[in-house]
Design an enzyme around this catalytic site. Structure first.
Site, PDB file in Angstrom:
ATOM      1  N   GLN A 191      -8.508  -1.266  -9.412  1.00 31.63           N
ATOM      2  CA  GLN A 191      -7.812  -1.430  -8.142  1.00 31.63           C
ATOM      3  C   GLN A 191      -8.000  -0.188  -7.267  1.00 31.63           C
ATOM      4  O   GLN A 191      -7.596  -0.186  -6.116  1.00 31.63           O
ATOM      5  CB  GLN A 191      -6.309  -1.633  -8.373  1.00 31.63           C
ATOM      6  CG  GLN A 191      -5.948  -2.956  -9.033  1.00 31.63           C
ATOM      7  CD  GLN A 191      -4.486  -3.027  -9.406  1.00 31.63           C
ATOM      8  OE1 GLN A 191      -4.148  -3.151 -10.579  1.00 31.63           O
ATOM      9  NE2 GLN A 191      -3.572  -2.949  -8.426  1.00 31.63           N
ATOM     10  N   GLU A 226      -4.368  -0.054 -11.349  1.00 33.43           N
ATOM     11  CA  GLU A 226      -4.148   0.800 -10.173  1.00 33.43           C
ATOM     12  C   GLU A 226      -4.558   2.212 -10.538  1.00 33.43           C
ATOM     13  O   GLU A 226      -5.146   2.933  -9.754  1.00 33.43           O
ATOM     14  CB  GLU A 226      -2.679   0.769  -9.727  1.00 33.43           C
ATOM     15  CG  GLU A 226      -2.452   1.674  -8.513  1.00 33.43           C
ATOM     16  CD  GLU A 226      -1.076   1.565  -7.881  1.00 33.43           C
ATOM     17  OE1 GLU A 226      -0.381   0.559  -8.099  1.00 33.43           O
ATOM     18  OE2 GLU A 226      -0.706   2.502  -7.152  1.00 33.43           O
ATOM     19  N   ARG A 304      10.572   3.865  -6.627  1.00 34.09           N
ATOM     20  CA  ARG A 304      10.791   2.498  -6.148  1.00 34.09           C
ATOM     21  C   ARG A 304      11.982   1.848  -6.866  1.00 34.09           C
ATOM     22  O   ARG A 304      12.683   1.012  -6.290  1.00 34.09           O
ATOM     23  CB  ARG A 304       9.528   1.649  -6.261  1.00 34.09           C
ATOM     24  CG  ARG A 304       9.564   0.446  -5.343  1.00 34.09           C
ATOM     25  CD  ARG A 304       8.299  -0.385  -5.409  1.00 34.09           C
ATOM     26  NE  ARG A 304       7.340  -0.145  -4.340  1.00 34.09           N
ATOM     27  CZ  ARG A 304       7.444  -0.612  -3.099  1.00 34.09           C
ATOM     28  NH1 ARG A 304       8.485  -1.339  -2.732  1.00 34.09           N
ATOM     29  NH2 ARG A 304       6.520  -0.359  -2.195  1.00 34.09           N
ATOM     30  N   ARG A 336       3.189  -5.031 -11.038  1.00 32.46           N
ATOM     31  CA  ARG A 336       3.782  -5.922 -10.023  1.00 32.46           C
ATOM     32  C   ARG A 336       5.290  -5.699  -9.850  1.00 32.46           C
ATOM     33  O   ARG A 336       6.086  -6.090 -10.700  1.00 32.46           O
ATOM     34  CB  ARG A 336       3.504  -7.365 -10.426  1.00 32.46           C
ATOM     35  CG  ARG A 336       3.395  -8.317  -9.257  1.00 32.46           C
ATOM     36  CD  ARG A 336       2.842  -9.635  -9.752  1.00 32.46           C
ATOM     37  NE  ARG A 336       2.479 -10.502  -8.638  1.00 32.46           N
ATOM     38  CZ  ARG A 336       1.800 -11.639  -8.773  1.00 32.46           C
ATOM     39  NH1 ARG A 336       1.404 -12.026  -9.949  1.00 32.46           N
ATOM     40  NH2 ARG A 336       1.514 -12.366  -7.727  1.00 32.46           N
ATOM     41  N   PHE A 338       6.462  -2.588  -9.380  1.00 32.53           N
ATOM     42  CA  PHE A 338       6.375  -1.124  -9.368  1.00 32.53           C
ATOM     43  C   PHE A 338       7.745  -0.447  -9.500  1.00 32.53           C
ATOM     44  O   PHE A 338       8.121   0.390  -8.711  1.00 32.53           O
ATOM     45  CB  PHE A 338       5.694  -0.704  -8.050  1.00 32.53           C
ATOM     46  CG  PHE A 338       4.988   0.617  -8.089  1.00 32.53           C
ATOM     47  CD1 PHE A 338       3.753   0.755  -8.704  1.00 32.53           C
ATOM     48  CD2 PHE A 338       5.541   1.750  -7.492  1.00 32.53           C
ATOM     49  CE1 PHE A 338       3.084   1.978  -8.715  1.00 32.53           C
ATOM     50  CE2 PHE A 338       4.885   2.981  -7.504  1.00 32.53           C
ATOM     51  CZ  PHE A 338       3.646   3.085  -8.111  1.00 32.53           C
ATOM     52  N   THR A 434       5.273   3.680  -1.242  1.00 31.42           N
ATOM     53  CA  THR A 434       6.397   4.605  -1.093  1.00 31.42           C
ATOM     54  C   THR A 434       5.904   6.022  -0.824  1.00 31.42           C
ATOM     55  O   THR A 434       6.645   6.835  -0.280  1.00 31.42           O
ATOM     56  CB  THR A 434       7.250   4.590  -2.374  1.00 31.42           C
ATOM     57  OG1 THR A 434       6.388   4.827  -3.490  1.00 31.42           O
ATOM     58  CG2 THR A 434       7.934   3.246  -2.548  1.00 31.42           C
ATOM     59  N   ALA A 503       0.824  -2.184  -3.922  1.00 32.30           N
ATOM     60  CA  ALA A 503       2.014  -2.174  -3.079  1.00 32.30           C
ATOM     61  C   ALA A 503       2.083  -3.403  -2.161  1.00 32.30           C
ATOM     62  O   ALA A 503       2.725  -3.357  -1.110  1.00 32.30           O
ATOM     63  CB  ALA A 503       2.100  -0.876  -2.259  1.00 32.30           C
ATOM     64  N   GLU A 707       3.838  -8.906  -4.605  1.00 31.34           N
ATOM     65  CA  GLU A 707       4.784  -8.552  -5.657  1.00 31.34           C
ATOM     66  C   GLU A 707       6.148  -9.245  -5.595  1.00 31.34           C
ATOM     67  O   GLU A 707       6.710  -9.594  -6.637  1.00 31.34           O
ATOM     68  CB  GLU A 707       5.014  -7.029  -5.657  1.00 31.34           C
ATOM     69  CG  GLU A 707       3.781  -6.231  -6.023  1.00 31.34           C
ATOM     70  CD  GLU A 707       3.958  -4.764  -5.694  1.00 31.34           C
ATOM     71  OE1 GLU A 707       3.863  -4.407  -4.495  1.00 31.34           O
ATOM     72  OE2 GLU A 707       4.204  -3.984  -6.614  1.00 31.34           O
TER      73      GLU A 707
HETATM   74  N1  MTE Z   1      -2.523 -11.777  -8.064  1.00 32.70           N
HETATM   75  C1  MTE Z   1      -3.587 -11.964  -8.880  1.00 32.70           C
HETATM   76  N2  MTE Z   1      -4.125 -13.182  -8.969  1.00 32.70           N
HETATM   77  N3  MTE Z   1      -4.096 -10.931  -9.615  1.00 32.70           N
HETATM   78  C2  MTE Z   1      -3.551  -9.671  -9.558  1.00 32.70           C
HETATM   79  O1  MTE Z   1      -4.034  -8.756 -10.219  1.00 32.70           O
HETATM   80  N4  MTE Z   1      -1.791  -8.228  -8.589  1.00 32.70           N
HETATM   81  C3  MTE Z   1      -0.459  -8.182  -8.008  1.00 32.70           C
HETATM   82  C4  MTE Z   1      -0.383  -9.103  -6.800  1.00 32.70           C
HETATM   83  N5  MTE Z   1      -0.907 -10.406  -7.109  1.00 32.70           N
HETATM   84  C5  MTE Z   1      -2.414  -9.454  -8.706  1.00 32.70           C
HETATM   85  C6  MTE Z   1      -1.954 -10.561  -7.955  1.00 32.70           C
HETATM   86  C7  MTE Z   1      -0.054  -6.858  -7.588  1.00 32.70           C
HETATM   87  S1  MTE Z   1       0.625  -5.809  -8.725  1.00 32.70           S
HETATM   88  C8  MTE Z   1      -0.156  -6.442  -6.301  1.00 32.70           C
HETATM   89  S2  MTE Z   1       0.382  -4.928  -5.807  1.00 32.70           S
HETATM   90  C9  MTE Z   1      -0.778  -7.288  -5.279  1.00 32.70           C
HETATM   91  O2  MTE Z   1      -1.199  -8.547  -5.776  1.00 32.70           O
HETATM   92  C10 MTE Z   1      -1.986  -6.561  -4.718  1.00 32.70           C
HETATM   93  O3  MTE Z   1      -2.650  -7.304  -3.772  1.00 32.70           O
HETATM   94  P1  MTE Z   1      -2.146  -7.382  -2.252  1.00 32.70           P
HETATM   95  O4  MTE Z   1      -1.827  -5.992  -1.831  1.00 32.70           O
HETATM   96  O5  MTE Z   1      -3.318  -7.952  -1.566  1.00 32.70           O
HETATM   97  O6  MTE Z   1      -0.966  -8.262  -2.242  1.00 32.70           O
HETATM   98  N1  HPA Z   2       3.280   0.698  -5.002  1.00 35.53           N
HETATM   99  C1  HPA Z   2       2.139   0.870  -5.663  1.00 35.53           C
HETATM  100  N2  HPA Z   2       1.565   2.041  -5.813  1.00 35.53           N
HETATM  101  C2  HPA Z   2       2.174   3.103  -5.275  1.00 35.53           C
HETATM  102  C3  HPA Z   2       3.351   2.984  -4.577  1.00 35.53           C
HETATM  103  C4  HPA Z   2       3.939   1.725  -4.434  1.00 35.53           C
HETATM  104  O1  HPA Z   2       4.997   1.569  -3.817  1.00 35.53           O
HETATM  105  N3  HPA Z   2       3.723   4.215  -4.168  1.00 35.53           N
HETATM  106  C5  HPA Z   2       2.772   5.034  -4.623  1.00 35.53           C
HETATM  107  N4  HPA Z   2       1.835   4.384  -5.296  1.00 35.53           N
HETATM  108 MO1  MOS Z   3       0.732  -3.492  -7.685  1.00 41.11          MO
HETATM  109  S1  MOS Z   3       2.026  -2.876  -9.167  1.00 41.11           S
HETATM  110  O1  MOS Z   3       1.341  -2.270  -6.574  1.00 41.11           O
HETATM  111  O2  MOS Z   3      -0.727  -2.896  -8.263  1.00 41.11           O
END
Ligand code: MTE
Ligand code: HPA
Ligand code: MOS
Length: 779
Positions: A191, A226, A304, A336, A338, A434, A503, A707
């Protein structure tokens, strides 16, 4: 529009790191990891491994040319152990061989002579021994101390919150290709391509521009990549550096589960004070986060937790304490939510306990205390256009909450050994990293002379639909068909210094950056059209459905004509766009600020049926009203809501990480670590999106979705507890999750269990066996 990868995925044609045809001379790496949770290395024996035919290199900390350091926030994490080992699964040696099998054979021949030391696995114990990472944090609003006296009822309690394995389908993996002049290209399932680049450069002692990281897509990350994709990328880079050959490493499932960090378990305490009518006047909480053996992202995750410790409620007097506690487990990491989910579990537990004490329905206290516009969060930000009440009311009305309540009550009055329960779960989740500086992104857009378009952003596709979102944003911004556009791999030579995709902000940040880049190209193209077509005002030019319009009227110029003319006029058809979220800040001294661009809101209603004699349960229904803004793509967003919910339900119920006292993970396979499957999910799953809820920051009115839906899953714990109390109103039930069927059974039949244990312990001693008491309630 569907998720743009769905065709490739379905045909099995999508390429992940190890699907790209391997170079002929590729080598394979495997890791020897610490078998003990804590100890000092006396000696490391690698000769036998080196002697195996096909083993090409055996690399230890001593072979690292740069710094043996990959800690992202605090420099407390080695790539390969040196001196001491701190958890079972900590990488110590990388074996490189001509096949993965030979590399693993080499791993088996390595012997570690270690002087074992006592291991700590419990965060409270770590805290009392002073094993704290960074400074503990405290958020304060009002004054809890003087508020307690004004409350009619005050209750205290504790929560024991379990961790969670990410279980991405694609385990951790990376491939490094040595290029000329000591440059290494890494294909990584990460990521955070930039973290991989930065850390590999640090480990090799080279500059960032000597490392290129490329990511096409991930088979899931969920936060587990991440930060924790970095070590494997660094290891293959190190191996390629030494062998001058391409090197790949793919962790097996059991290796991945044992070596990588997870969602943080927490031990938390709470104290809550309310009026007799259920108005919450004061709330105090203490979070002891089980950080594992290194900081990783734990301080940010803890932060968070503090931000979300009051969830969707306004409470005038609040004190929230949190500490990251160092234990001898793999470093826990982003997952997810966090840290938000743990904070929410505690406030929901506190509300439940005080509701039970008052004899009020839990949802009455919840509803009475929902955030309203102008209310302050404990961290200073105020609710602007809050949707806590709006989503609650829509859920209560359209899903008929009173009917659900009544149905559950009537069922319970008529059944003894099975009981129903329900819970309402509101969620309020802050959108933005954050860590304020991370809220930046860039995009690189090229238009080719045939009118086709290439878009690169700093965002990573991990299944969440980022590429689909960026594609629809680009098509809409240009006014052209999506088929013309390709979303490229994420690559550190095309996008520099990118933040991780996390995030829930990847579309917000990278989508806006894409629009900035496209805006520049469009301005140039419009100037060309104005000039060539003799139109006075370029601002009135638009492109609609690949046709140039002026004042809303179609001209005879097409998109390709426009692009080709611009090219012949020597106009730049490429642009780099940059976006930084405006208006956010946070002062960690005062613990006040405006950390989030906005919040997303929603409300879920969860219903369960419990078999009180066996402890097993079914989730009958989950009904959600979710605030999505204006979805870019409803199907993709619905997938995010349902997937997040499934993960939240699993975390609360069946996903049980069991460690023994020596810090070995006992549930390290899918035989023992149970995740929800399609049968576990409710038959009745309904999701409504709020209407007329555009988010100005967008892009296109869209709101972050990744998330927040996970946290609806928290409601299932309280629904099961509700059913348990219907069976046994006086049961002293713990706030321990996951609430596995075993825990349900023990919670419902604690006295019987004690009696049985006593019987077993005393029988055979010549004493008369103690009779087992009858169930405490009998129809
Ligand atoms: N959905 C799928 N299919 N696979 C993933 O790894 N990660 C989750 C969420 N949904 C994830 C997912 C997490 S932890 C986050 S932070 C967000 O997707 C990241 O993507 P976004 O910022 O585009 O929402
Ligand atoms: N989400 C995910 N990663 C991060 C964040 C958060 O809020 N803050 C710092 N790293
Ligand atoms: Mo999502 S826990 O911020 O990769």
């Amino acid at each position: 529009m569907k998720h743009i990868d769905s065709g490739l995925h379905t045909r099995g044609e999508s390429q992940y790191v190890d699907d790209v045809p391997p170079p002929a001379d590729m080598l394979y790496a495997a890791v020897f990891a610490s078998p003990v949770a804590h100890g000092t290395i006396r000696a490391l024996h690698t000769q036998e491994a080196k002697a195996i035919e096909g083993v090409v290199a055996v690399l230890t900390a001593a072979d690292i040319p740069g710094e043996n350091q990959i800690g992202p926030i605090i420099s407390d994490e080695t790539l390969l152990a040196e001196g001491d080992v701190h958890y079972v699964g900590q990488p110590v040696v990388v074996v490189v061989a001509t096949s993965p099998e030979i590399a693993r054979k080499g791993v088996q021949r390595i012997a570690l002579d270690v002087h074992e030391r006592p291991a700590i696995t419990d965060p409270r114990e770590a805290y009392t021994r002073g094993q704290v990472i960074g400074a503990p944090r405290t958020f304060v609003l009002g004054d809890v101390e003087s508020a307690w006296a004004t409350c009619d009822v005050v209750v205290e309690g504790s929560c024991d919150i379990g961790g969670q394995e990410h279980l991405y389908l694609e385990t951790q993996r990376a491939r490094a290709i040595p290029l000329e002049d000591n440059v290494i290209r890494i294909y990584s399932s990460t990521q955070s391509p930039y973290a991989g680049q930065r850390m590999a450069a640090k480990v090799l002692g080279v500059s960032n521009n000597s490392i290129e990281v490329d990511v096409k897509r991930l088979g899931g990350g969920f936060g587990g990549k991440e930060d924790q994709a970095t070590p494997w990328a660094c290891m293959v880079a190190l191996a390629a550096w030494h062998t001058k050959k391409p090197v790949e490493m793919v962790l097996r499932r059991d290796e991945d589960i044992q070596m990588t960090g997870k969602r943080h378990p927490y031990a938390s305490d709470f104290k809550i004070g309310v009026t007799r009518a259920g108005k919450i006047l004061a709330f105090q909480t203490w979070h002891y986060q089980n950080a594992g053996a290194a900081a990783d992202l734990s301080p940010a995750v803890l932060e968070r937790t503090l931000f979300h410790s009051t969830n969707s409620y306004f409470i005038p007097n609040v004190q929230i304490f949190g500490a990251s506690c160092r234990t001898n487990l793999p470093p826990n990491t982003a997952f997810r939510g966090f840290g938000g989910p743990q904070g929410m579990f505690v406030i929901e537990s506190a509300i439940t306990k005080v509701a039970e004490k008052l004899g009020l329905p839990r949802e009455e206290i919840q509803r009475k205390n929902l955030l309203r516009d102008g209310d302050a969060f404990p961290y200073g930000q105020r609710v602007e256009e809050g949707r806590a009440v709006r989503t609650w009311e829509q859920a209560a009305t359209s899903y008929d909450l009173p009917v659900i309540q009544d149905r559950v009550e009537r069922y319970n009055a008529g059944h003894f050994e099975t009981k129903k329960g329900f819970a309402v779960m509101p969620v309020c989740f802050g959108i933005s990293f954050t860590t304020t500086f991370m809220n930046q992104a860039s995009a690189l857009v090229h238009v080719y002379t045939d009118g086709s378009v290439s878009v690169t952003t700093g965002g990573v596709e991990m299944g969440q639909g980022l590429s689909t979102n960026i594609l629809s944003i680009a098509a809409r911004s240009f006014g052209i068909h999506p088929e013309r556009i390709k979303i490229e791999s994420t690559n550190t030579t095309r996008i520099a210094n990118m933040s991780p995709s996390a995030a829930s902000s990847t579309t917000v940040l990278n989508g806006n950056a894409t629009m900035v880049a496209i805006g520049q190209i469009l301005d140039r193209l419009k100037a060309v059209a104005a000039e060539e077509l003799g139109l006075p005002d370029p601002a009135r030019i638009t492109i609609v459905d690949e046709q140039v319009h002026y004042n809303g009227d179609e001209t005879d110029w097409t998109w390709t004509k426009l692009v080709q003319t611009a090219y012949l006029n020597r106009v730049d058809l490429s642009a780099h766009g940059f976006f930084a979220t405006p208006g956010i800040h946070f002062d960690k001294e005062k613990e006040k600020g405006h950390p989030f661009a906005y919040h997303t809101y929603g409300t879920a209603i969860i219903e369960v049926t419990l078999d009180c004699l066996r402890g097993i349960y079914d989730i009958d229904a989950v009904k959600i009203v979710h605030d999505l803004g204006r979805p870019l793509n409803e199907l993709v967003d619905l997938g995010q809501v349902e997937g997040g919910l499934a993960q939240g339900l699993g975390w609360m119920t069946t996903e049980d990480l069991q460690y023994d006292e020596q810090g070995h993970l006992l549930s390290h396979a899918l035989a023992t670590y149970k995740v929800p499957d399609v049968y576990f999910m409710p038959d009745d799953l309904q999701v409504q999106f709020l209407e007329n809820a555009d988010e100005p920051l967008g892009p296109y009115g869209n709101k972050a979705v990744g998330e927040p839906p996970l946290m609806y899953g928290i409601g299932v714990f309280f629904a099961i507890r509700h059913a348990m109390r219907a069976f046994k109103p006086d049961a002293d039930l713990a706030f321990t999750c996951p609430i596995t069927p075993e825990r349900v059974l023990m919670g419902l039949h604690a006295e019987e269990r004690k009696a049985i244990a006593f019987t077993l312990a005393t029988s055979g001693n010549g004493e008369a066996p103690t009779p087992i008491p009858a169930p405490s309630r009998n129809p």
